[in-house]
Write a protein that holds these residues in place. Structure first.
Motif, short mmCIF file in Angstrom:
data_model
loop_
_atom_site.label_atom_id
_atom_site.label_comp_id
_atom_site.label_asym_id
_atom_site.label_seq_id
_atom_site.Cartn_x
_atom_site.Cartn_y
_atom_site.Cartn_z
N UNK A 1 1.73 -11.50 -1.85
CA UNK A 1 2.05 -10.23 -2.95
C UNK A 1 3.26 -9.54 -2.91
N UNK A 2 3.39 -9.11 -4.15
CA UNK A 2 4.73 -8.35 -4.24
C UNK A 2 5.15 -7.27 -3.30
N UNK A 3 6.20 -7.30 -2.67
CA UNK A 3 6.49 -6.45 -1.72
C UNK A 3 6.11 -4.95 -1.68
N UNK A 4 6.58 -4.31 -2.99
CA UNK A 4 6.09 -3.11 -3.23
C UNK A 4 4.51 -2.73 -3.02
N UNK A 5 3.73 -3.68 -3.62
CA UNK A 5 2.31 -3.65 -3.33
C UNK A 5 1.83 -3.53 -1.84
N UNK A 6 2.69 -4.60 -1.02
CA UNK A 6 2.42 -4.73 0.30
C UNK A 6 2.53 -3.50 1.02
N UNK A 7 3.33 -2.81 0.36
CA UNK A 7 4.08 -1.44 1.27
C UNK A 7 2.79 -0.41 0.92
N UNK A 8 2.53 -0.60 -0.36
CA UNK A 8 1.72 0.71 -0.76
C UNK A 8 0.41 0.45 0.02
#
Ligand code: SF4
Length: 291
Positions: free
Chosen positions: A78-85
């Motif tokens: 998954x995209x990193x910003x999505x992971x972080x969310x």
């Protein structure tokens, strides 16, 4: 909360909340693996994963889990910003959470920059489980792993450099009878190069659903016998120089349960294997083995 298909998790995540962040395995081609063959890889929407978190948070299990494991086989795709969310949502809604972990393939790690890996560590991804399987390029190619030993080593080193712990799995028997020694020596070398916090050693079992099973049945792939598997494990441990790594060969598939911290416990582990090879220690019965 509904899961898509069969769910797998590392033995050490038995007490964890399993959240299905992605479905299946992005590689899904390893000849020895049948785990996700019935699934087409896809990434679940962030909203769907967060809705699962909310469902747990609003029920009696809200404070029951201190650990969260993100399934399936390759959550880091998954995209990193999505992971972080997702991580932020887990820590906000499930306040007992102390750690988040997931499986990651060498390819998904390679797709992240060092800065992204650091941000994932800072966002609360505490540990990554990665399959080395073998340190031998010949074995990795035959098993269609989709990565070379150098690529897997580099991925593991980058995970650790980013501040996450690393748990690496290798599979006893994967080189077959003819490639057993090379597989053991090269796997020991690869583990030594990564210095993972945890090393998990399984023994290859072919039960019928794996692509390799047809080769096994046709005699094109021969497993080492029980003594050969023990000798292979001994060679692997003797070639693993990884100070501080917790080594576990206590998986249900193994004939002999071993556990220790390298390098201090290496002589004891080798002595246990020598005792087993000499017939002084009982081995697990075939019917007790399983995956
Ligand atoms: S071993 Fe891992 S990377 Fe290979 S197909 Fe199975 S889940 Fe995917």
């Amino acid at each position: 909360m509904q899961y898509e298909g069969r769910i797998f998790r590392p033995p050490s995540e038995a007490e964890s909340l399993i959240l299905q962040s992605t479905v299946g395995c992005s590689q899904n081609g390893c000849a020895f693996c049948s785990m996700y063959k019935e699934k087409r890889f896809h990434i679940r929407p962030v909203a769907a994963v967060c809705a699962d978190v909310d469902e747990i948070a609003s029920g009696p299990w809200a404070r029951a889990f201190s650990r969260v494991f993100l399934a399936d086989g390759d959550a880091l795709m998954r995209k990193t910003e999505e992971q972080l969310a997702i991580f932020a949502h887990i820590y906000a809604r499930l306040p007992a959470t102390e750690r988040i972990t997931c499986y990651a393939s060498p390819a998904s790690i390679a797709a992240k920059t060092d800065a992204e890996l650091r941000s994932l560590a800072q966002g609360g991804l505490n540990m990554v489980y990665m399959g080395l399987e073998s340190g031998s390029d010949a074995v990795l190619a035959r098993m269609n792993k989709g990565a070379t030993a150098a690529e897997i080593i580099r991925a593991g080193q980058r995970v650790r450099a980013a501040g996450m712990r690393l748990s690496v799995t290798a599979i006893i028997g994967l080189g077959g009878a003819s490639g057993s020694e090379e597989h053991a020596i090269e796997t020991g070398r690869a583990l030594s190069a990564m210095q993972p916090e945890y090393i998990g050693l399984l023994t290859l079992m072919l039960e019928g659903e794996e692509p390799l099973y047809a080769d096994y049945r046709a005699g094109r792939f021969t497993l080492p016998d029980q003594q050969g598997l023990l000798r292979e494990l001994r060679t692997l441990i003797a070639h693993t120089d990884s100070e501080g790594s917790v080594l576990r060969a206590n998986h249900a598939s193994n004939y002999l349960n071993l556990r220790g911290t390298l390098n201090a416990d290496r002589p004891r582990l080798i002595a246990q294997l020598d005792a087993a090879l000499a017939g002084r220690v009982g081995l697990k019965a075939e019917w007790m083995r399983g995956l």
